[in-house]
Design an enzyme around this catalytic site. Structure first.
Site, PDB file in Angstrom:
ATOM      1  N   ASP A 243     -54.805 -10.379  66.603  1.00  6.67           N
ATOM      2  CA  ASP A 243     -54.913 -11.021  65.614  1.00  6.67           C
ATOM      3  C   ASP A 243     -53.675 -12.010  65.292  1.00  6.67           C
ATOM      4  OD1 ASP A 243     -56.228 -11.369  62.848  1.00  6.67           O
ATOM      5  OD2 ASP A 243     -54.503 -11.007  61.999  1.00  6.67           O
ATOM      6  N   GLU A 272     -56.387 -14.642  69.357  1.00  3.70           N
ATOM      7  CA  GLU A 272     -56.666 -15.371  68.249  1.00  3.70           C
ATOM      8  C   GLU A 272     -55.542 -16.336  68.114  1.00  3.70           C
ATOM      9  OE1 GLU A 272     -58.391 -15.539  63.591  1.00  3.70           O
ATOM     10  OE2 GLU A 272     -56.339 -14.523  64.312  1.00  3.70           O
TER      11      GLU A 272
END
Length: 553
Positions: A243, A272
């Site tokens: 993330d 990400e």
């Protein structure tokens, strides 16, 4: 031999040779005709890969699940790991011969660690499963059942932010003498002003340049990779979805890759990197196996808050998709893999993006599963669930993460009920549920099942080359491309128009070997006109997609 006899023999031989020379030559034995071999497709030379993505990551069909919303096993209205395990046969029953499951082969779980908020991105304890979701033993069971069905499991690895209730932050806040003081970035000497995700005070950002923070992050990763604690890092979690990768330095991700790949070379690291293609490209070499294709997403939907925009809504020409793919070639390392998506937990749902138009949603799905990259399906996308970000009074992204619609009445075993405001996007008896669609061959769910089976049965769509086909005659709404490898030639033709369209494709300018070819649509089974190469003319219905298998005859 007497000289006279020799002269006589010599004269005889001379006459025989003369007679043979004057006689007509016998007809030669005809040779068998030489078969003219067909030219075969040859891949374009490619550079030696800078990184090696695990093979399963290149063939991945990824399904994103918000555990809280998916399936509830104990009746408290909150989804949990046992509920997800109970519903695995919906995702993949482990039998490739059946067609009643979705057929995905990888599962990404949104954060499952103990956290302060419903979404889980503000971790309080990285070494404990969220009690709302169950226990570590429940996770072990889920992973074992997934592996038995051929499903890989990725955890959301959230190290770019923690909760302000995390014990290390609580110890460091207002306490410069804390052993964790340098685990965070402070803007004042009193250690009361600090760096936080999007400047939201409840989610402070750890200092990833601190070696102690890096070691802690590695400890978290190792803990979950070896779920059962037996020292074998190859039979637990299969990958990490990292993330907010921009929160950490390249050196951090390089260290993570080096140390974790030494434990399990088949581990997938998915980053990400919510940025431009040029920026994303810097996160491959020595860091991530794959990243999310945000540049392509913006071409398709224009904006995560938008509806009615982008290529998916016929506002921009589909040729923009090709432009996004060219950015990969320009900026990404050789061998780099991308995860392609129409929506996720941080965007408006694709059905809302296309303003409820199922024809557009079907065309978008056909595009998704035929482009190069690893397709992602956000839970409920396959049945047409809607979701638009709220205005914060009092809800925001909850509307994009509503309970999975299993039943027409939105009530039944396993149905979650944790979020049911009167203004929610999905309602009872709206045609949007697994129950209402599962036995309907014309449903959106059936369309997704067919596309996923197509991707499974034709590895060319996952591993083959991509080459745009020029539309020599016809509108800009037609987008066509070849997917080829040594095993198959597939021609994709998509009509991004509400009108029937005639188009002529210039196949002679591509690497497709000369025909003649038969053309069979793999989605419908229909036979289309054969082609010999060169110009190929087709009549395309509105909002239609063809995936043509070309075979020589």
């Amino acid at each position: 031999m007497p000289r006279t006899a020799a002269r006589t023999l010599s004269a005889g031989l001379a006459l025989a040779v003369l007679a043979a020379a004057c006689a007509p030559a016998p007809a030669p034995t005809p040779a068998p005709p030489t078969a003219t071999p067909y030219p075969v497709w040859q891949p374009a030379p490619t550079p030696v890969p800078d990184l090696i993505t695990p093979q399963w990551g290149r063939e991945m069909l990824l399904y994103l699940v918000f555990v809280r919303s998916f399936a509830d096993s104990d009746g408290d209205g909150i989804g949990d790991l046992r509920g997800l395990t109970d519903r695995l046969d919906y995702l993949n029953d482990g039998d490739p011969q059946t067609t009643t499951d979705l057929g995905v082969n990888a599962l990404w779980l949104m954060p499952i660690f103990a956290a302060a908020s419903y979404h889980g991105y503000d971790t309080v304890d990285h070494f404990r499963v969220n009690p709302d979701y169950g226990t570590r033993e429940d996770l072990i069971t889920l992973v074992q059942e997934c592996h038995r069905r051929g499903i890989r499991v990725l955890l959301d690895y959230v190290m770019g932010a923690v909760s302000d209730q995390h014990p290390y932050f609580r110890d460091a806040y207002g306490n410069p003498a804390s052993p964790y003081a340098d685990w965070f970035t402070w803007y004042d000497e009193a250690h009361t002003r600090y760096k936080a995700f999007a400047n939201i005070p409840s989610v402070p950002t750890p200092n990833g340049d601190n070696p102690a923070v890096q070691e802690y992050a590695l400890q978290v990763a190792r803990y979950w990779l070896d779920l059962d604690g037996d020292g074998d890092y190859t039979n637990g979690i299969d990958g990490l979805r990292c993330d907010w990768a921009l929160a950490q330095s390249h050196a951090f991700w390089q260290r993570l890759r080096s140390e974790l790949k030494a434990l399990n070379p088949d581990l997938l690291l998915l980053g990400e990197v919510w940025s431009t293609a040029q920026d994303i490209g810097t996160y491959y070499r020595g860091q991530f196996d794959s990243t999310f294709d945000f540049p392509l997403y913006y071409v398709l939907a224009a904006d995560p808050l938008a509806t009615g925009r982008g290529v998916l809504n016929l506002v921009d020409p589909p040729g923009f998709v090709h432009g996004a793919l060219l950015q990969r070639e320009r900026y990404y390392s050789a061998g780099a893999q991308s995860v392609i998506f129409l929506n996720n937990h941080d965007t408006n749902r694709v059905m809302s993006s296309v303003q409820g138009d199922e024809g557009l949603a079907r065309l978008a799905a056909t595009l998704l599963f035929t482009l190069p990259g690893s397709p992602l399906v956000y839970y409920g996308e396959e049945i047409g669930m809607s979701g638009v970000k709220g205005n914060g009074q009092p809800y925001w992204d909850e509307y994009r993460r509503e309970p999975m619609d299993w039943y027409a009445a939105e009530s039944g075993p396993g149905m979650t009920t944790w979020f049911r405001p009167a203004d929610r996007n999905n309602a009872a008896n709206d045609g949007v549920s697994v129950e209402e669609q599962t036995n309907d061959p014309a449903s959106l769910l059936a369309h997704y099942r067919r596309l996923i089976r197509l991707r499974q049965n034709w590895p060319t769509l996952s591993l083959g080359s991509y080459e745009r086909v020029t539309v020599s005659e016809g509108p800009r709404s037609v987008y066509s491309y070849l997917r080829q490898d040594a095993a198959a030639q597939l021609l994709v033709v998509l009509n991004f128009s509400r009108e029937s369209t005639a188009a002529t494709l210039d196949l002679g300018a591509t690497s497709l070997p000369p025909g003649p070819w038969t053309a069979t649509d793999l989605l419908s089974g229909a036979a289309l006109p054969s082609l010999a190469g060169g110009a190929y003319r087709l009549e395309l219905p509105p909002l239609s997609g063809l995936v043509l298998h070309l075979e020589r005859f």
